[in-house]
Design a protein around this motif. Structure first.
Motif, short mmCIF file in Angstrom:
data_model
loop_
_atom_site.label_atom_id
_atom_site.label_comp_id
_atom_site.label_asym_id
_atom_site.label_seq_id
_atom_site.Cartn_x
_atom_site.Cartn_y
_atom_site.Cartn_z
N MET A 26 0.84 -1.20 0.00
CA MET A 26 0.00 0.00 0.00
C MET A 26 0.88 1.25 0.00
SD MET A 26 -3.03 -1.09 2.67
CE MET A 26 -3.86 0.50 2.47
N PRO A 27 1.33 1.69 -1.16
CA PRO A 27 2.11 2.93 -1.20
C PRO A 27 1.29 4.10 -0.69
CG PRO A 27 1.45 2.25 -3.41
CD PRO A 27 1.12 1.12 -2.50
N GLY A 28 1.98 5.01 0.02
CA GLY A 28 1.31 6.20 0.52
C GLY A 28 0.84 6.10 1.96
N TYR A 55 -2.10 -1.55 -3.84
CA TYR A 55 -3.28 -0.77 -3.49
C TYR A 55 -2.85 0.56 -2.88
CZ TYR A 55 -5.98 -5.12 -3.94
OH TYR A 55 -6.56 -6.27 -4.42
N PRO A 56 -2.75 1.63 -3.66
CA PRO A 56 -2.39 2.93 -3.08
C PRO A 56 -3.35 3.31 -1.96
CG PRO A 56 -2.35 3.04 -5.46
CD PRO A 56 -2.97 1.73 -5.11
N LEU A 105 -7.64 -0.36 -5.91
CA LEU A 105 -8.84 -0.99 -5.36
C LEU A 105 -9.91 -1.17 -6.43
CD1 LEU A 105 -9.33 0.82 -1.92
CD2 LEU A 105 -8.71 -1.57 -2.29
N MET A 106 -10.57 -2.31 -6.38
CA MET A 106 -11.66 -2.55 -7.31
C MET A 106 -12.84 -1.66 -6.94
SD MET A 106 -13.52 -6.19 -8.18
CE MET A 106 -11.95 -6.89 -8.67
N SER A 125 -10.15 3.59 -12.93
CA SER A 125 -9.28 2.97 -13.93
C SER A 125 -7.81 3.10 -13.53
CB SER A 125 -9.52 3.60 -15.31
OG SER A 125 -10.85 3.45 -15.72
N PHE A 126 -7.53 3.02 -12.23
CA PHE A 126 -6.16 3.25 -11.76
C PHE A 126 -5.18 2.26 -12.40
CE2 PHE A 126 -2.57 2.85 -8.85
CZ PHE A 126 -2.21 4.18 -8.70
#
Length: 202
Positions: A26-28, A55-56, A105-106, A125-126
């Motif tokens: 989880m970056p950030g 997952y940012p 994330l979905m 649309s990440f």
């Protein structure tokens, strides 16, 4: 909670029992820097998981992180920074043969509710944004120099057209930003190899 060592021990235990294992990053997260996340990526590569999910971190209403955000104790990544960081991570993992099976994330009815996501790099649309940036970074290495202020025509393999353009033509704007040129046309050409680009002056 659990520590990084707990994660490492758990991964090794699962692998010893014959399970395929993956790691979710989880970056950030709070107190994390770009450099510390890069170190996390390298440590993950050393552990050789079969797959990775990225997952940012986003700020969701009703969480401790939401409290930190409101009090000014947490600043989330911008969308652009998150795309850059994840694109670099994807490139590193895939160069090492580690599959990245999910990016971002979905989308769900809960996340789409108004006011549910307070801040952070949430985008439906990440994953598409990141995959396009990975491609754009690859082709940037082969671009000719001295394009500043010039008008250019671009040709790519048909399979790469959507990656070049990116979501809402973000990719073309990115290409113009790194070259200083103006892209006046984009064409497909089967003679161009995937992950390559041909540029001509107009």
């Amino acid at each position: 909670g659990h520590t990084a060592q707990d994660t490492i021990d758990g991964l090794r235990k699962l692998r010893s029992e014959g399970f395929s294992v993956g790691i979710q990053l989880m970056p950030g997260l709070p107190h994390e820097t770009k450099e510390s996340f890069q170190q996390t990526v390298m440590k993950t590569i050393e552990l050789r998981p079969e797959f990775v999910r990225l997952y940012p971190t986003i700020v969701i209403e009703g969480t401790k992180l939401a409290e930190m955000y409101r009090s000014g104790r947490y600043t989330p990544l911008s969308l652009e920074n998150a795309v850059d960081i994840c694109a670099e991570a994807v490139s590193r993992f895939e160069e090492e043969g580690i599959h990245v099976i999910r990016i971002g994330l979905m989308s769900s009815p809960t996340l789409l509710q108004e006011g549910q996501v307070l801040a952070g790099p949430w985008h439906p649309s990440f994953g598409e944004l990141v995959r396009a940036r990975v491609y754009q970074n690859k082709i940037a290495q082969g671009l000719p120099k001295g394009l500043e202020g010039r008008r250019i025509q671009v040709r790519v393999n048909p399979k790469d057209l959507s990656l070049l353009r990116g979501h809402k033509n973000r990719g073309l704007r990115y290409l113009e930003g790194i070259t200083g040129a103006s892209v006046v046309s984009v064409d497909t050409d089967v003679s161009v190899e995937p992950n390559e680009i041909r540029v001509s002056l107009v």
